[in-house]
Design an enzyme around this catalytic site. Sequence first.
Site, short mmCIF file in Angstrom:
data_model
loop_
_atom_site.label_atom_id
_atom_site.label_comp_id
_atom_site.label_asym_id
_atom_site.label_seq_id
_atom_site.Cartn_x
_atom_site.Cartn_y
_atom_site.Cartn_z
N GLU A 471 47.83 42.36 44.68
CA GLU A 471 46.67 41.78 45.37
C GLU A 471 46.43 40.31 45.05
O GLU A 471 46.04 39.56 45.90
CB GLU A 471 45.40 42.59 45.04
CG GLU A 471 45.49 44.02 45.53
CD GLU A 471 44.28 44.84 45.15
OE1 GLU A 471 43.15 44.38 45.38
OE2 GLU A 471 44.47 45.96 44.62
N GLU A 769 46.30 49.29 35.09
CA GLU A 769 45.17 49.65 35.94
C GLU A 769 44.74 51.10 35.68
O GLU A 769 43.56 51.41 35.63
CB GLU A 769 45.58 49.49 37.41
CG GLU A 769 44.48 49.80 38.39
CD GLU A 769 44.89 49.52 39.83
OE1 GLU A 769 46.10 49.44 40.12
OE2 GLU A 769 43.99 49.37 40.68
C1 RAM Z 1 41.27 47.51 43.44
C2 RAM Z 1 41.38 46.24 42.68
C3 RAM Z 1 40.30 45.88 41.74
C4 RAM Z 1 39.03 46.64 41.95
C5 RAM Z 1 38.91 47.19 43.31
C6 RAM Z 1 37.64 47.94 43.56
O1 RAM Z 1 41.82 47.28 44.71
O2 RAM Z 1 42.64 46.17 42.10
O3 RAM Z 1 40.67 45.94 40.41
O4 RAM Z 1 37.97 45.76 41.66
O5 RAM Z 1 39.98 48.02 43.59
#
Ligand code: RAM
Length: 910
Positions: A471, A769
């Site tokens: 992203e 993540e």
């Molecule tokens: C994901 C992102 C981010 C988060 C959102 C809501 O797409 O990587 O870390 O803030 O979700």
Amino acid sequence: MTAPARLRAEHLREAMGLAVREPRLSWTPPAATAGQTAYRIMADNGWDTGRIASAESGGIAYGGPALDSRSRFDWRVRTWNVDSDGTETASDWSESMPVELGLLHPSDWTGQWISPGEEAVSPPGERPGYALTRTFTLPAAPDKARAYATAHGIYELFINGQRVGDQQLTPGSTSYNTTLQVQAYDVTALLTAGLNTIRAVLTDGWYRGTFGYTRDADMYGTHTAFLAQLELESEAGRQVIGTDPSWLVSATEVISADLMAGQRVDFRAYDTGSAPSAGKAPGVRAAVVRPGSFGALTGPLAPPTRVTEELAPVSITRLRNGHQVVDFGQNIHGWVRLAALGGPGETVTLEYGEALGRDGDVTRDHLRPHDFRVPGAFLDAGQVDTVTASGAPGEVFEPRHTSHGFQFVSVRGLATDLRPRDVTACLVRTDLERIGTFHCSDERLNKLHGIVEWSFLGNSCEVPTDCPQREKAGWTGDWQLFVPTAAYLYDVTGFTRKWLRDVRADQWDNGVIANISPSPGPAITSAEFMGFTNGSSGWGDAIVMVPWEAYLATGDASILAENWDAMNRWLGFVRTTAETRRHAARATQAPVPADHEKYLWDTGFHFGEWMEPDGPGPDLFASRTADNGIVATAYYRHTTDLMARIARALGLAAEAADLARLSDAIRDAWATEYLDESGRVTVASQANCVRALAFQLAGTEHRAAVTTQLVELIRDAGTHLGTGFLATPYLLPVLADHGHLGLAYELLMQDSEPSWLAMVDRGATTVWELWNGLDAGGAPHQSLNHYSKGAVVSFLHRYTAGLRQAPGSAGWNRIIIEPRPGAGLTSAATSHQGPHGPITVAWTLSTDALGPDEMTADGVLTLTADIPSGTTAEILLPGQPAAVVGPGHHVFSAATGGDTAHPELMRSTL
Ligand code: RAM
């Protein structure tokens, strides 16, 4: 006698091309004095403050002759300081710091916006780089030369074949509809008498390229463009060469460049920039003038983006299929520099990734985003470069018009064996100054701290990003929860101010803070995904939480003032939503709302706690109608409470009182709605309990019950954390503050999933993540470089090592040092370069007296601390009365642990 040091203008080390007429200056006072009593600033433009009686060493507004476009001055400062015995001495003069302004007025520009004038535009991700070139003759080398440049796209500038400056990805990422940075360069040394060539290579970048999870393209416009002005001064006079239709457009070796997809280079098409002329070379044509805005142009607020570190491979493995897999041992953001290419006309492909598949080759599958246009389908992960060699000696590939998140690169199509020196990883990020450190006796915790730092380094290019591959987006929620940690370890003041400017620009008319900044607005990005998710609690609240943390770190209240209006507009949105809307389920249950309900924020889209380890998988569409009132109302309270404090810091007493009342009412409403009679949280989750305590939602009478509930939930989970995105940073502090330091350490040292040390044990080099970013079988899941969970290291700084600010202090005026040893640690040390100077804390615990379970800290604690000029520190050692000390080096020692110890606090001040 020492001198003031670390001179800054607008919090910047390098102040070139500023767009501020009264830059605010700061310095760090000389060490080891009790405090500053006066200062004197002198500049080479005649400005001399004379001696000013003041203890201030920051936020001093420039007060010399009026500054305008191109103004430059060199300033230095000396201070008067008192020693502990009250003797005043004058310091030496500091080194001097240059400050130079850029072009402040649209009328300064004779250059015009020029564009390559493409006949046909290739599909997004496959668009080429163009060269924009102009030649000119100078009778003599100039005495002084400046280049000002910016682009709709990414530009690199060359003069006579030499790259101008060392900044990368210029003009950088901002919310382009309102803000476009202009870089100012001193190019005096690059120009010569005779023929000179200025050449820019222009690619799509953030402006027109594909970007973010949805891979939208053309977000700010459908044409790239370039704007530059060269200003030369010599005895012969002043000469200005701006972009105009006399510049020529030609193809470049950059066959395509895109921040997400990657960069393709064919060196056979390399144009040295040596004066192409229209008609002579095929495809060379005149640039097209495009109407372009000058109003959005501005100077830097943050340090520039650079290659700040280079990494050599730790291994290179040739697979059976011929691919060579290079492992750099560290997950980073940037690109590789490849000095071994194929033969003439041969193409080498580089696939960048964070993990290896079972076949030993780079895998990017876990980084593929959902295709919101085709349900069930996935988009490509991108991150692929190619390079075709021309055969010219010394050809080196460095794809500076894209960027990747990677630890591994699969080099394909290269017959020769790569040697380590042939391939280098370049870390590309905003050139932030490191100001904090941590180290302790446990190597796994040190490793955890290290991977958190690397995650931040990989996510601090231009704006704070969630991840550097899938992203690269400036998600508000991510920065909100990580900024306290980042601000301790790096000087993120300018970086944060720059980002907040975008957040303000992206704010909707109804006060909603966009989830991601910079972003072009709801009309442009994929409406389905980006549209309805904006306005989420915990994300939008960044407009309050982030400036507050920047203020705490620096003491600079102007950051609060800059954002005050945007905070009020966000609060206005939340308040109106809470007061005028009721969740459908609640309305069904009771047609007439109870009194407290006007303070509940239970409608609209919320990410909620987001990604709890045992929670439901993310379902954005379900979250549209779900009742997330327990989370959202908690943030409504927190934001209002912070805004009351912000109002006080800004001297707005009436607003502060109103906000405090509102905050109390929301707190009471939350407690009425979400606590049962015994004081337990009705929607039982670790996250909800943590918030009840961290945001003071549970009153003093209920805190014990909520704490017990939290401890039970943790124990029920086998002593594992169960918090998701939002509450994890508060989990260990809340436990430590409510009598469960030992449990906080148990969670910290937990090494079965979900836990931080499971990441460490599985070889993470950045924070994942998901807790199972690499699962037990080694398979990757989602991004392996998301710093949010890494906010836990703030516990190591503030509790383990024990350095924090006193309540009410901003800019580290008043310090608390309170080591809270645990988990068998025998030493810990931390340092932080605050506005007044370096603060250091180090303690050791004698090991012979460790408690039987190694989780208690019985022993003799020896603490050393350095306290900077003009500040005080309260020293809190276990079982000891507080001791307040001033600047200087201090040593303490105390027996600790158990009820048996009533030792004397031994203290010496050196
Ligand atoms: C994901 C992102 C981010 C988060 C959102 C809501 O797409 O990587 O870390 O803030 O979700």
